[in-house]
Design a protein around this motif. Structure first.
Motif, short mmCIF file in Angstrom:
data_model
loop_
_atom_site.label_atom_id
_atom_site.label_comp_id
_atom_site.label_asym_id
_atom_site.label_seq_id
_atom_site.Cartn_x
_atom_site.Cartn_y
_atom_site.Cartn_z
N TRP A 134 0.84 -1.20 0.00
CA TRP A 134 0.00 0.00 0.00
C TRP A 134 0.88 1.25 0.00
O TRP A 134 0.52 2.25 0.64
N CYS A 135 2.00 1.23 -0.67
CA CYS A 135 2.95 2.30 -0.35
C CYS A 135 3.71 2.94 -1.50
O CYS A 135 4.01 4.13 -1.42
N ALA A 136 4.04 2.22 -2.57
CA ALA A 136 4.88 2.81 -3.62
C ALA A 136 4.00 3.72 -4.50
O ALA A 136 3.67 3.41 -5.64
N ALA A 137 3.63 4.85 -3.93
CA ALA A 137 2.57 5.70 -4.51
C ALA A 137 2.94 6.22 -5.89
O ALA A 137 2.07 6.38 -6.75
N LEU A 138 4.23 6.51 -6.11
CA LEU A 138 4.64 7.06 -7.41
C LEU A 138 5.12 5.98 -8.35
O LEU A 138 5.76 6.26 -9.37
N GLY A 139 4.78 4.72 -8.06
CA GLY A 139 5.18 3.63 -8.94
C GLY A 139 6.64 3.25 -8.69
O GLY A 139 7.27 3.72 -7.74
N PHE A 140 7.16 2.41 -9.59
CA PHE A 140 8.41 1.71 -9.27
C PHE A 140 9.65 2.21 -10.00
O PHE A 140 10.66 1.54 -10.00
N ASN A 141 9.58 3.38 -10.64
CA ASN A 141 10.83 3.89 -11.26
C ASN A 141 10.83 5.41 -11.36
O ASN A 141 11.08 5.96 -12.43
N ASN A 142 10.60 6.07 -10.26
CA ASN A 142 10.59 7.52 -10.31
C ASN A 142 12.02 8.07 -10.21
O ASN A 142 12.64 8.04 -9.14
N GLU A 143 12.51 8.59 -11.30
CA GLU A 143 13.91 9.03 -11.37
C GLU A 143 14.18 10.23 -10.47
O GLU A 143 15.28 10.36 -9.92
N ARG A 144 13.21 11.10 -10.31
CA ARG A 144 13.44 12.29 -9.47
C ARG A 144 13.76 11.89 -8.03
O ARG A 144 14.57 12.54 -7.36
N LEU A 145 13.13 10.83 -7.56
CA LEU A 145 13.40 10.39 -6.18
C LEU A 145 14.81 9.82 -6.08
O LEU A 145 15.51 10.02 -5.08
N VAL A 146 15.22 9.14 -7.13
CA VAL A 146 16.59 8.60 -7.16
C VAL A 146 17.58 9.76 -7.11
O VAL A 146 18.55 9.74 -6.33
N GLN A 147 17.32 10.78 -7.91
CA GLN A 147 18.22 11.93 -7.97
C GLN A 147 18.24 12.68 -6.63
O GLN A 147 19.30 13.13 -6.18
N ALA A 148 17.08 12.81 -6.01
CA ALA A 148 17.01 13.51 -4.71
C ALA A 148 17.86 12.78 -3.68
O ALA A 148 18.60 13.40 -2.89
#
Ligand code: PLP
Length: 472
Positions: A65-79
């Motif tokens: 119930w948690c990976a709200a932005l799906g499984f490959n959000n690059e912006r989160l990786v960059q952050a």
């Protein structure tokens, strides 16, 4: 002795064989696992994940119930990468601070459903709830109410598995053999109209009865001993249970009467899941304390939060001053990398208008689930709102009677779903839960439901063949 694993998936040195030899899995029959083995995931993209055999699945529960932005959000990786390079670790103990901690606190307070005063961070939903329990006790000690300490949870409520959180949780399998709940943790009735209403009772009357039961419990325990009540706006792990109309205002009226704090556990419902930023807004709740996690960082890194209102904060501040320190906090409270990812997550929610998106796609999920499955002979109730929903299977549609738990009908459906390429979650009482990434699109909802429908058709045939269900 457990028999050795068999089957090609469990070849020596395969991921499965190595897992069996080394991993102790949460929420798994540890003995069965020794022969059946894991499903090993290797990558994700959007609402989909792939296993190590290359099979693709729609993740209809966003993991947990948690990976709200799906499984490959690059912006989160960059952050995360940027923060790791700048300041990979710092803490908040002894008045130290850092920018991600400050920014995230400000952002959460600005978005809170009711005025909140301060934000505290932990690493999981369970830790957030444990922290809040300790804050409630500390607060009452500050006020000199040293016996006002009992915590009320609800049957079927889920608040996590650390010792206090598991004690608030109202699910049998989180208690059995673990020696919880601890003394001082009590449970009031589950507000599930479908199973709990009396013949002829309206939703309104059922809500009133739930509030009356709560009041009776508080009076029986002694109001001077009851400190706080915990509730998820919509119960998740207990079966995606929505309260009857008018429930929370009636419950909160009782709590106010006896000066009992209300803690909203927004670990699942927060950040748009129910079609408002908070489940508290959807369900008309005014919490004194709010806990959140999961979608706070889209679960890319572990982080959870506790928001406290001014009155609670003043109590904590006074008590800490008397002692000389607020002796609570984790090494990783507000970890800068996790906090930076959470900040970026909240910015993305704002930019893509996550609440509006859920309001656009959620009704499609809800109406399609009802249109396709509500009349199915095995389906007792389809329920949910926004992008959280459930289908409950029953043996007797008329009597709302569940199957014998030993038949594990819900678990079988979840397994068949996986064969057809959809991962849902089987909960107690054969409830199949859906809580997809919040970024899911309408066409993906359709594909998800097509796959689930094929699994349900197959289960229906199998149960009829095995005479487990009498299906016309
Ligand atoms: C409502 C609720 N509270 C608390 C928790 C516990 O969170 P965690 O597993 O991060 O400890 C969960 C987990 O599913 C949850 O659904």
């Amino acid at each position: 002795m457990t028999p050795p694993p068999t089957g090609s998936a469990l070849r020596a040195n395969s991921n499965a064989a190595r897992d069996i030899a080394s991993v102790l899995h949460p929420y798994t029959d540890l003995q069965v696992h020794q022969t059946v083995g894991p499903m090993v995931m290797t990558r994700g993209e959007g609402v989909r994940v792939w296993d190590d055999g290359g099979k693709e699945y729609i993740e209809a529960v966003a993991g947990l119930w948690c990976a709200a932005l799906g499984f490959n959000n690059e912006r989160l990786v960059q952050a995360a990468a940027a923060q790791m390079r700048k300041l990979p670790f710092y803490h908040g103990f002894t008045a130290k601070s850092h920018e991600p901690l400050i920014e995230l606190s400000e952002m959460l307070l600005a978005r809170a459903p009711v005025p909140m005063s301060k934000a505290f961070f932990a690493n999981s939903g369970s830790e957030a709830n444990d922290s809040a329990v300790k804050m409630v006790w500390y607060f009452n000690n500050a006020l000199g109410r040293t016996s006002k300490k009992k915590i009320i949870g609800r049957m079927k409520g889920y608040h996590g598995i650390t010792v206090a959180a598991a004690s608030i949780t109202g699910l049998v399998n989180n208690h059995r053999a673990f020696d919880v709940p601890l003394p001082g943790f009590i449970h009031t009735m589950c507000p599930h109209f479908y199973h709990g209403a009396l013949p002829g009772e309206t939703e309104e009357a059922f809500a009133t009865r739930c509030a009356d039961e709560l009041e009776k419990l508080i009076l029986a325990e002694g109001p001077e001993t009851v400190a706080a009540m915990w509730a998820e706006p919509i119960m998740g792990a207990g079966g995606v249970i929505l309260p009857p109309r008018g429930y929370f205002p009636k419950i909160q009226a009782v709590l106010r009467k006896y000066d009992v704090l209300f803690v909203a556990d927004e670990v699942i419902c927060g950040f748009g899941r129910t079609g408002n930023y908070w489940g508290s807004q959807t369900l008309d709740i005014e919490p004194d304390i709010l806990t959140c996690a999961k979608a706070l960082s889209s679960s890319y890194l572990p982080i959870s939060g506790v928001l406290v209102n001014e009155r609670v904060f003043q109590g904590l501040a006074a008590q800490s001053h008397e002692i000389g320190t607020f002796g609570h906090g984790y090494t990783y409270s507000g970890h800068p990398v996790a906090a930076a990812v959470a900040v970026e997550t909240l910015k993305i929610y704002d930019e893509i208008g996550i609440v509006d998106h859920v309001r656009a796609v959620g009704p499609h999920l809800q109406s399609e689930l009802r249109r396709r499955f509500a009349d199915h002979p095995l389906v007792g109730e389809v329920r949910g709102t926004g992008l959280i929903a459930a289908v409950e299977l029953v043996a007797d549609k008329q009597a709302h009677a569940n199957f014998d738990p030993k038949a594990k009908v819900g678990a079988r459906l979840a397994k068949l779903g996986e064969e057809h390429g959809v991962i849902s979650r089987a909960l107690p009482s054969d409830v199949l839960a859906f809580s997809p990434p919040l970024v899911i699109m309408a066409e993906e909802v359709d594909e998800l439901l097509n796959r689930f429908s094929r699994a349900l058709d197959q289960l229906t045939v199998e149960l009829r063949r095995e005479s487990i269900a009498v299906v016309a």
